[in-house]
Design a protein around this motif. Structure first.
Motif, short mmCIF file in Angstrom:
data_model
loop_
_atom_site.label_atom_id
_atom_site.label_comp_id
_atom_site.label_asym_id
_atom_site.label_seq_id
_atom_site.Cartn_x
_atom_site.Cartn_y
_atom_site.Cartn_z
N LEU A 15 0.83 -1.22 0.00
CA LEU A 15 0.00 0.00 0.00
C LEU A 15 0.86 1.26 0.00
N SER A 16 2.03 1.17 0.63
CA SER A 16 2.95 2.31 0.60
C SER A 16 3.49 2.54 -0.81
N LEU A 17 3.83 1.45 -1.51
CA LEU A 17 4.27 1.57 -2.91
C LEU A 17 3.14 2.14 -3.78
N ALA A 18 1.92 1.67 -3.53
CA ALA A 18 0.77 2.17 -4.30
C ALA A 18 0.57 3.67 -4.06
N LYS A 19 0.72 4.09 -2.80
CA LYS A 19 0.55 5.51 -2.48
C LYS A 19 1.64 6.34 -3.16
N GLY A 20 2.88 5.82 -3.13
CA GLY A 20 3.98 6.50 -3.80
C GLY A 20 3.75 6.60 -5.29
N ALA A 21 3.18 5.54 -5.88
CA ALA A 21 2.88 5.55 -7.32
C ALA A 21 1.85 6.62 -7.64
N ARG A 22 0.80 6.67 -6.81
CA ARG A 22 -0.24 7.70 -7.03
C ARG A 22 0.33 9.11 -6.87
N GLN A 23 1.17 9.28 -5.83
CA GLN A 23 1.77 10.59 -5.59
C GLN A 23 2.62 11.04 -6.79
N ALA A 24 3.21 10.06 -7.48
CA ALA A 24 4.06 10.38 -8.63
C ALA A 24 3.27 10.47 -9.93
N GLY A 25 1.95 10.22 -9.86
CA GLY A 25 1.11 10.45 -11.03
C GLY A 25 0.44 9.24 -11.66
N ALA A 26 0.72 8.03 -11.15
CA ALA A 26 0.08 6.83 -11.72
C ALA A 26 -1.38 6.74 -11.27
N THR A 27 -2.17 6.02 -12.04
CA THR A 27 -3.57 5.77 -11.69
C THR A 27 -3.72 4.32 -11.27
N ILE A 28 -4.36 4.09 -10.13
CA ILE A 28 -4.57 2.72 -9.64
C ILE A 28 -6.07 2.52 -9.43
N LEU A 29 -6.61 1.50 -10.09
CA LEU A 29 -8.04 1.24 -10.00
C LEU A 29 -8.27 -0.17 -9.45
N GLU A 30 -8.99 -0.25 -8.34
CA GLU A 30 -9.38 -1.54 -7.77
C GLU A 30 -10.74 -1.95 -8.33
N ASP A 31 -11.13 -3.21 -8.06
CA ASP A 31 -12.42 -3.74 -8.51
C ASP A 31 -12.63 -3.52 -10.01
N THR A 32 -11.54 -3.68 -10.76
CA THR A 32 -11.59 -3.48 -12.21
C THR A 32 -10.93 -4.66 -12.89
N LYS A 33 -11.74 -5.60 -13.29
CA LYS A 33 -11.22 -6.85 -13.86
C LYS A 33 -10.95 -6.68 -15.36
N VAL A 34 -9.76 -7.10 -15.75
CA VAL A 34 -9.43 -7.13 -17.18
C VAL A 34 -9.98 -8.42 -17.76
N THR A 35 -10.78 -8.30 -18.81
CA THR A 35 -11.39 -9.50 -19.41
C THR A 35 -10.60 -9.98 -20.63
N GLN A 36 -9.87 -9.06 -21.26
CA GLN A 36 -9.20 -9.44 -22.51
C GLN A 36 -8.12 -8.42 -22.88
N ILE A 37 -7.05 -8.92 -23.47
CA ILE A 37 -6.06 -8.04 -24.09
C ILE A 37 -6.36 -8.03 -25.58
N GLU A 38 -6.53 -6.83 -26.16
CA GLU A 38 -6.91 -6.73 -27.57
C GLU A 38 -5.66 -6.65 -28.45
N LEU A 39 -5.58 -7.58 -29.41
CA LEU A 39 -4.48 -7.59 -30.37
C LEU A 39 -5.00 -7.33 -31.77
N GLU A 40 -4.15 -6.69 -32.59
CA GLU A 40 -4.48 -6.52 -34.01
C GLU A 40 -3.24 -6.88 -34.81
N ASP A 41 -3.32 -7.92 -35.60
CA ASP A 41 -2.14 -8.42 -36.35
C ASP A 41 -0.95 -8.64 -35.42
N GLY A 42 -1.22 -9.22 -34.26
CA GLY A 42 -0.14 -9.54 -33.33
C GLY A 42 0.43 -8.34 -32.59
N VAL A 43 -0.27 -7.21 -32.63
CA VAL A 43 0.20 -6.00 -31.93
C VAL A 43 -0.82 -5.63 -30.86
#
Length: 369
Positions: free
Chosen positions: A158-186
């Motif tokens: 949680l301390s690392l998460a707070k430091g990440a947010r303080q430095a500008g990162a966005t952290i979202l809980e309760d957000t499930k990734v269902t799929q990674i979208e690829l196009e022609d292998g990219v």
């Protein structure tokens, strides 16, 4: 942030210590357009039930350096973020009970010294002074690292998460990734239950879920969840808060002080694989049933080292699954099968010790190639 982000430079999947550390280090490098997505709550996978020992010495020199970086980071993190970490630099002892182990320990000392790490070789009686509860009649020697320590895994994450947010990162809980979208292998982005995020780079730090999820984009991650148990005792006379952590590789066990008692865990030669047919749906903040019969072999080995355990009250036998890899080293870096897809997983039950350094290394890999 009230609006859901629609694009990011990189998306991190997984809010355990490695994901949060990677977010922290990327944000510190100026990558403020980073989004970390956690399907449930931060630390709710494997991190929350980790034992929290932070030892730096491994037979691999590069990994020793990464673990040394973790210690440097944990030393300053609480002051930087204002979030408690439970970090305590109480030193670490490693025992050698035969000549082969003693040769290995002496080699490790040479490695440690080459990195500027302070590692002292001790006689059995010097080791006993640091850890009076143990018997030393079978010891050849011991190694002591004053900069080793222990942390509270959830707090440090949680301390690392707070430091990440303080430095500008966005952290979202309760957000499930269902799929990674690829196009022609990219990689084009990730689809979540709350919407699509366009991104070029994906960093998968999904712990024991990593293998199954990576497979959906054709990436093979060789890790398997195994049951891992440790025992927490009631208070024991003679246990002090500044006692070093103790590793006894010839007896397969480790120890740390906790609230005047001991945590004792280990690595049995016949471990039990878990979730062979897939991790149960909704598994988070969940422990497995204690398996006293299976743990008994470690208790017998431990009693030979710490006789006081025989009369100690047992608070809990914690059983939580951990990811293990075929070679005992973690899996980190860009996947050979898919460009811009990075993995940080398979930490073989030392993810807390590795978390700081692994997140730093992964962030540099992502940012600088």
């Amino acid at each position: 942030m009230s609006t859901f982000p629609t694009s990011a430079k990189a998306v991190i999947i997984g809010g355990g210590i490695v994901g949060c550390s990677t977010a922290y280090h990327l944000a510190k490098m100026g990558w403020t357009d980073v989004v970390l997505l956690e399907r449930k709550k931060l630390t709710s996978g494997t991190t929350f039930h980790a034992a929290g020992l932070v030892g730096q010495l491994r037979s691999n020199a590069n990994i020793t350096q990464l673990l040394g970086y973790s210690v440097d980071l944990y030393n300053k993190l609480e002051a930087e973020t204002g979030q408690a970490t439970g970090w305590k630099m109480n030193g670490g002892l490693r025992l050698a009970c035969n000549e082969e182990r003693w040769t290995e320990v002496k080699r490790q000392a040479t490695t440690a010294h080459s990195f500027g790490l302070d590692m002292q070789l001790l006689t059995p009686s010097e080791a006993k002074e640091l850890w009076p509860l143990m018997t030393t009649d079978d010891l050849v020697g011991a190694a002591y690292m004053p900069t080793d320590g222990q942390a509270n895994p959830s707090d440090i994450t949680l301390s690392l998460a707070k430091g990440a947010r303080q430095a500008g990162a966005t952290i979202l809980e309760d957000t499930k990734v269902t799929q990674i979208e690829l196009e022609d292998g990219v990689i084009k982005g990730v689809t979540t239950e709350k919407g699509f995020i366009e991104c070029e780079k994906v960093i998968l730090c999904g712990g024991q879920w990593t293998r199954t999820f990576a497979k959906t984009v054709g990436v093979n991650v060789p890790l398997a969840p195994m049951e891992h148990q440790y025992m927490v005792t009631e208070q024991i006379d003679g246990v002090t808060s500044d006692m070093p952590t103790l590793r006894d590789p010839d007896r397969l066990t480790y120890y740390k002080e906790e609230v005047g008692g001991l945590v004792m865990g280990g690595y049995e030669p016949n471990p039990i694989p878990w979730a062979v047919d897939g991790i149960p749906k909704g598994f988070h903040y969940t422990l497995l049933d204690s398996n006293f019969d299976h743990f008994e072999q470690l208790v017998e080995l431990a009693l030979g080292r710490v006789p006081a355990l025989e009369t100690a009250g047992i608070k809990q036998l914690v059983n939580g699954p951990e990811s293990f890899t075929p070679d005992g080293n973690f899996i980190i870096g860009e996947a050979p099968e898919l460009k811009n897809f990075f993995v940080g997983a398979g930490f073989n039950a030392y993810g807390i010790a590795a978390g700081g350094g692994a997140g730093m290394a992964l962030a540099e890999w992502v940012a600088k190639g």
